[in-house]
Design a protein around this motif. Structure first.
Motif, PDB file in Angstrom:
ATOM      1  N   ASP A   1       7.483  20.653   9.537  1.00 42.26           N
ATOM      2  CA  ASP A   1       9.021  19.857   8.947  1.00 42.26           C
ATOM      3  C   ASP A   1       9.288  21.031   8.346  1.00 42.26           C
ATOM      4  N   VAL A   2      10.911  20.632   7.490  1.00 39.23           N
ATOM      5  CA  VAL A   2      11.177  21.828   7.099  1.00 39.23           C
ATOM      6  C   VAL A   2      10.435  21.965   5.012  1.00 39.23           C
ATOM      7  N   THR A   3       9.701  20.791   4.438  1.00 39.94           N
ATOM      8  CA  THR A   3       8.861  21.220   3.473  1.00 39.94           C
ATOM      9  C   THR A   3       7.591  22.144   3.677  1.00 39.94           C
ATOM     10  N   ARG A   4       7.048  21.772   5.099  1.00 38.25           N
ATOM     11  CA  ARG A   4       6.261  22.232   4.973  1.00 38.25           C
ATOM     12  C   ARG A   4       6.899  24.220   5.685  1.00 38.25           C
TER      13      ARG A   4
ATOM     14  N   THR B   1       0.918  -1.391  -0.031  1.00 39.43           N
ATOM     15  CA  THR B   1       0.437   0.255   0.273  1.00 39.43           C
ATOM     16  C   THR B   1       1.253   0.910   0.161  1.00 39.43           C
ATOM     17  N   SER B   2       0.718   2.523  -0.500  1.00 37.14           N
ATOM     18  CA  SER B   2       0.780   3.357  -0.542  1.00 37.14           C
ATOM     19  C   SER B   2       1.201   4.826   0.840  1.00 37.14           C
ATOM     20  N   GLU B   3       2.511   4.949   1.074  1.00 37.87           N
ATOM     21  CA  GLU B   3       2.790   4.991   2.671  1.00 37.87           C
ATOM     22  C   GLU B   3       2.166   6.321   2.777  1.00 37.87           C
ATOM     23  N   VAL B   4       1.234   7.526   1.771  1.00 42.01           N
ATOM     24  CA  VAL B   4       0.474   8.702   2.232  1.00 42.01           C
ATOM     25  C   VAL B   4      -0.820   8.304   2.728  1.00 42.01           C
ATOM     26  N   VAL B   5      -0.731   6.769   1.819  1.00 39.61           N
ATOM     27  CA  VAL B   5      -2.460   6.292   2.257  1.00 39.61           C
ATOM     28  C   VAL B   5      -1.851   6.028   4.385  1.00 39.61           C
ATOM     29  N   GLN B   6      -0.893   5.695   4.637  1.00 42.95           N
ATOM     30  CA  GLN B   6      -0.720   4.626   5.418  1.00 42.95           C
ATOM     31  C   GLN B   6      -0.891   6.003   6.631  1.00 42.95           C
TER      32      GLN B   6
ATOM     33  N   LEU C   1       6.841  14.004   3.869  1.00 45.71           N
ATOM     34  CA  LEU C   1       4.733  13.721   3.247  1.00 45.71           C
ATOM     35  C   LEU C   1       4.218  14.147   5.271  1.00 45.71           C
ATOM     36  N   LEU C   2       5.444  14.714   5.910  1.00 46.41           N
ATOM     37  CA  LEU C   2       4.226  14.322   7.358  1.00 46.41           C
ATOM     38  C   LEU C   2       3.856  16.089   6.833  1.00 46.41           C
ATOM     39  N   SER C   3       4.770  17.347   6.227  1.00 43.36           N
ATOM     40  CA  SER C   3       3.957  18.292   5.950  1.00 43.36           C
ATOM     41  C   SER C   3       3.053  17.782   6.081  1.00 43.36           C
ATOM     42  N   PHE C   4       2.046  16.682   4.946  1.00 45.48           N
ATOM     43  CA  PHE C   4       1.033  16.470   5.284  1.00 45.48           C
ATOM     44  C   PHE C   4      -0.213  16.177   6.178  1.00 45.48           C
TER      45      PHE C   4
ATOM     46  N   LEU D   1       1.142  11.680  -3.324  1.00 39.38           N
ATOM     47  CA  LEU D   1       1.748  12.467  -3.530  1.00 39.38           C
ATOM     48  C   LEU D   1       1.832  14.074  -3.716  1.00 39.38           C
ATOM     49  N   LEU D   2       1.221  13.872  -4.759  1.00 39.28           N
ATOM     50  CA  LEU D   2       1.052  14.659  -5.725  1.00 39.28           C
ATOM     51  C   LEU D   2      -0.763  15.827  -5.495  1.00 39.28           C
ATOM     52  N   ILE D   3      -1.229  15.084  -3.982  1.00 38.40           N
ATOM     53  CA  ILE D   3      -2.316  15.613  -3.556  1.00 38.40           C
ATOM     54  C   ILE D   3      -2.031  17.136  -2.941  1.00 38.40           C
ATOM     55  N   GLY D   4      -0.138  17.324  -3.364  1.00 39.61           N
ATOM     56  CA  GLY D   4       0.464  18.703  -2.491  1.00 39.61           C
ATOM     57  C   GLY D   4       0.178  19.299  -4.143  1.00 39.61           C
TER      58      GLY D   4
END
Ligand SMILES: Nc1ncnc2c1ncn2[C@@H]1O[C@H](COP(=O)(O)OP(=O)(O)OP(=O)(O)O)[C@@H](O)[C@H]1O
Ligand SMILES: [Mg+2]
Lengths: 225, 216, 253
Positions: A167-170, A61-66, A159-162, B161-164
């Motif tokens: 974090d740095v990305t956010r 499964t996808s990490e974002v989904v997890q 991805l945690l910025s979601f 991650l393209l939802i970004g």
């Protein structure tokens, strides 16, 4: 130039979260990799099947989904919300642990058969056999692929910025880009540079570990011979 | 409170539409990655300046997060007058990122072609381009198909991650639905299952291919 | 046909060939013998432009190989010039190096169609004729992996001949073969030697073959020619002590 130092400082504010996620994620990954990896080699069929389900489920499964599942769906089921950063660490660890389990399994299986038999002949218990004879040799095999895995994990922390982790990305996306829109090019280049430096640090750290582990093994061999 | 089948029936069409976007992004992204990765791999055997630049680019792309690269293309391209839709930017970013990975895969395959093959081709005066297309690549590529296949599957799982940048893929649709109804369990569970249902058989297929390639 | 003028080859600090001068006449068969590492393969690889000379000039058919004439001066050759000169030279390798992704036919028609510009039919006819010569006509649509080593090497020889070369380079073409397959390949080479006027430069450890195949034998040691004589002379009454020692070692006398 003063802009550059502003950007740098704003990104720096995100560094603790990125570092906690990376280090925590790696720690959990290591633990889960060994547990699940050795479970894949267990004599018990049940243990093997459970571990296999974990590995294939998380890799399939996808990490974002997890991440979203743990952050949004799980609280509904268990009745409380996990702090974002720890939800992040949990997902990073669970996901990369599944990949790490295969690394551990492969490395243990690559230890020559004769080593098992040698340990058996010394009448070591199965646990002693694994800890004292097999694992020290297998770990050397694990280190190079583990280094790649840890860099993957570092990259996944973005991805945690979601889920609202600062974090740095956010910091780049939510703070700098809206405020300094004409300068997105240097800002995002600087952001990428942050991660590049962290990647290089992980690579350097793993190289050092590989050297230490290699030398250990050399010493063990001399001691035995 | 935990699982509502009627709700599932309501959101399923949207999720499947998202899945369509996910699959399109993966297929197009993989196409870019397969072609561009090969170009990188061939350039890495070129003259020194080209080799060094491509090597550095590949290392850089592999060492930094895909999400930030997606943002980079999404926000920076318009400043150079290139305005593309989010999905197109996503495809380019996925393609570039995985081209870096594929280039390493191709490189290993190319290095596995014996030196004697290059020399025999040179001794027959074959032009450089034909040495690549007629002799080296036909031997290198079949060996690396499983590894390339694995990268397609990895990309599939990374497309969310393209939802970004606002792409309404499967996770984007799940998030929309979840945010309006505040029911998350169903949508994210189904999203996860859809990934599993597609990627697990694909992974099994690649493993079978792997055994066949090793067998030859 | 082939002229070496003061040729030197270095790999880093390692001087493999030094100040080498010799000529090979058109149609001549010359065999190179000598201990391992004496530079025999390197000479063939220089001729094939698989390596570049460090110093000196090699000429083939009057034209400089490693260099080209530009405004009356010799300048290092570019890729185009090398390819042009190389078209007239064929090489057979110890390890055959057939292309495994092509059939025997594919191996034989590839270069004639792509490099010489022959039509598919012409190249095909040539392939059939050459496979007849090497006795493998029925294998034309097989893949190389399904042939024995000796058969593969005969195909490799046919592949080199398909380019109608003026010069043929043979580097220990029987060394990788099982003993019982060696005779067939040597017989084929003798036949080619007798029926064509190709200039042949050959490295071999088969002293019997060297003796009755070559017009001249050159003994190499340490990147220099120690002795250069007709085979009947060199094998029966070698003048140089190094040659005597070498022959004693390989012939076990
Ligand atoms: N690519 C290379 N790089 C460095 N040194 C090389 C290279 N090729 C050959 N040499 C060196 O050049 C010398 C001559 O090699 P060469 O292969 O020409 O010998 P040879 O006479 O063909 O020997 P053999 O009978 O073993 O085939 C050797 O010392 C070898 O180590
Ligand atoms: Mg040799």
């Amino acid at each position: 130039m003063s802009d550059l130092s502003t950007w740098f400082q704003v990104l720096l504010l995100g560094l603790p979260a990125t570092l906690i996620a990376t280090v925590g994620g790696i720690a959990l990954t290591v633990v889960l990799s060994f547990v699940a990896g050795l479970a894949l080699l267990s004599p018990s069929r049940t243990v093997r099947v459970v571990s296999r389900i974990y590995v294939e489920g998380l890799r399939g499964t996808s990490e974002v989904v997890q991440l979203f599942w743990i952050f949004f769906a799980l609280p509904v089921l268990v009745g409380f919300q996990i702090v974002p950063i720890w939800a992040g660490v949990l997902v990073l660890g669970l996901n990369h642990g599944a990949y790490g389990a295969e690394i551990v399994r492969g490395a243990v299986q690559s230890v020559p058969r004769a080593q098992y038999e040698g340990a058996l002949a010394l009448s070591l218990s199965p646990a002693q056999r694994m800890r004292r004879v097999i694992l020290p040799q297998a770990v050397v095999e694990m280190l190079p692929p583990a280094g790649n895995l840890f860099i993957q994990l570092l990259k996944s922390t973005a991805l945690l910025s979601f889920v609202f982790v600062q974090d740095v990305t956010r910091q780049a996306h939510d703070v700098l880009i809206p405020a300094f829109n004409p300068y997105v090019f240097p800002i995002l280049l600087l952001t990428l540079a942050f991660y590049l430096v962290l990647s290089l640090l992980i690579t350097a750290g793993m190289r050092a570990l590989e050297r230490v582990a290699g030398r250990r093994l050399g010493r063990v061999a001399v001691g035995v011979g | 409170m935990t699982w509502d089948w009627n709700y599932v029936a309501d959101v399923l069409p949207a999720l499947l539409d998202g899945l369509r976007i996910t699959v399109i992004a993966t297929l197009l992204g993989s196409l870019v990655a397969l072609v561009l990765g090969l170009v990188f791999a061939v350039l890495m055997r070129g003259p020194a300046p080209v080799r060094v630049v491509v090597r550095a680019l590949v290392e850089f792309v592999r060492s930094t997060p895909l999400l930030v690269q997606v943002f980079f293309l999404f926000f920076v391209l318009p400043q150079f007058g290139v305005t593309l839709g989010a999905l197109v930017v996503g495809v380019i970013a996925l393609g570039l990122h995985y081209a870096a990975y594929n280039s390493e895969v191709y490189r290993a395959g190319i290095e596995a072609v014996p030196r004697g093959q290059w020399e025999a081709a040179t001794a027959l005066s074959l032009p450089r381009s034909r040495v690549w297309t007629g002799v080296v690549l036909p031997q290198a590529i079949p060996r690396v198909l499983p590894a390339l296949g694995n990268n397609v599957i990895s990309m599939f799982k990374e497309t969310p991650l393209l939802i970004g940048i606002g792409v309404l893929d499967i996770v984007g649709q799940a998030r929309e639905a979840g945010n309006t109804t505040f029911r998350y369990v169903e949508v994210y569970t189904i999203a996860g299952l859809l990934f599993l249902v597609l990627s697990y058989p694909a992974a099994l297929l690649v493993r079978r291919l792997e055994r066949r390639v090793v067998g030859t | 046909m082939i002229v070496f003028e003061g040729v030197e080859k270095r790999f880093g600090d390692n001087v493999v060939l030094s100040d080498l001068d010799f000529t090979v006449a058109s149609g001549e068969h010359v065999t190179l013998i000598g201990p391992s590492g004496s530079g025999k393969t390197t000479i063939l690889r220089l001729l094939m432009c698989l390596e570049a000379v460090s110093d000196g000039v090699i000429r083939v058919g009057g034209r400089p190989l490693s260099h080209m004439e530009k405004g009356g001066r010799l300048v290092p050759a570019d890729e185009k010039h090398s390819r042009e000169v190389r078209k007239h030279i064929g090489m057979v390798f110890q390890q055959f190096n057939l292309f495994p992704n092509m059939t025997v036919r594919g191996n034989l028609v590839e270069a004639p169609t792509r490099v010489l510009g022959l039509s598919r039919d012409e190249a095909d006819a040539r392939a059939v004729e050459l496979l007849d010569l090497v006795g493998l006509a029925e294998k034309i649509d097989e893949h190389p992996s399904r042939l024995s080593g000796g058969q593969q090497q005969r195909v490799a020889i046919a592949r080199a001949l398909a380019m109608r070369p003026d010069v043929l380079l043979l580097d220990e073409v029987t060394s990788a073969l099982d003993p019982e397959l060696v005779a067939g390949v040597l017989k084929l080479l003798r036949e080619i030697g007798e029926t064509t006027d190709i200039t042949i430069l050959c490295v071999t450890h088969e002293m019997g073959f060297a003796r009755d195949f070559s017009h001249r034998v050159m003994m190499f040691d340490g990147g220099r020619i120690v002795e250069d004589a007709p085979p009947e002379e060199l094998f029966t009454a070698p003048r140089e002590p190094r040659t005597q020692e070498f022959l004693r070692a390989v012939l076990g006398r």
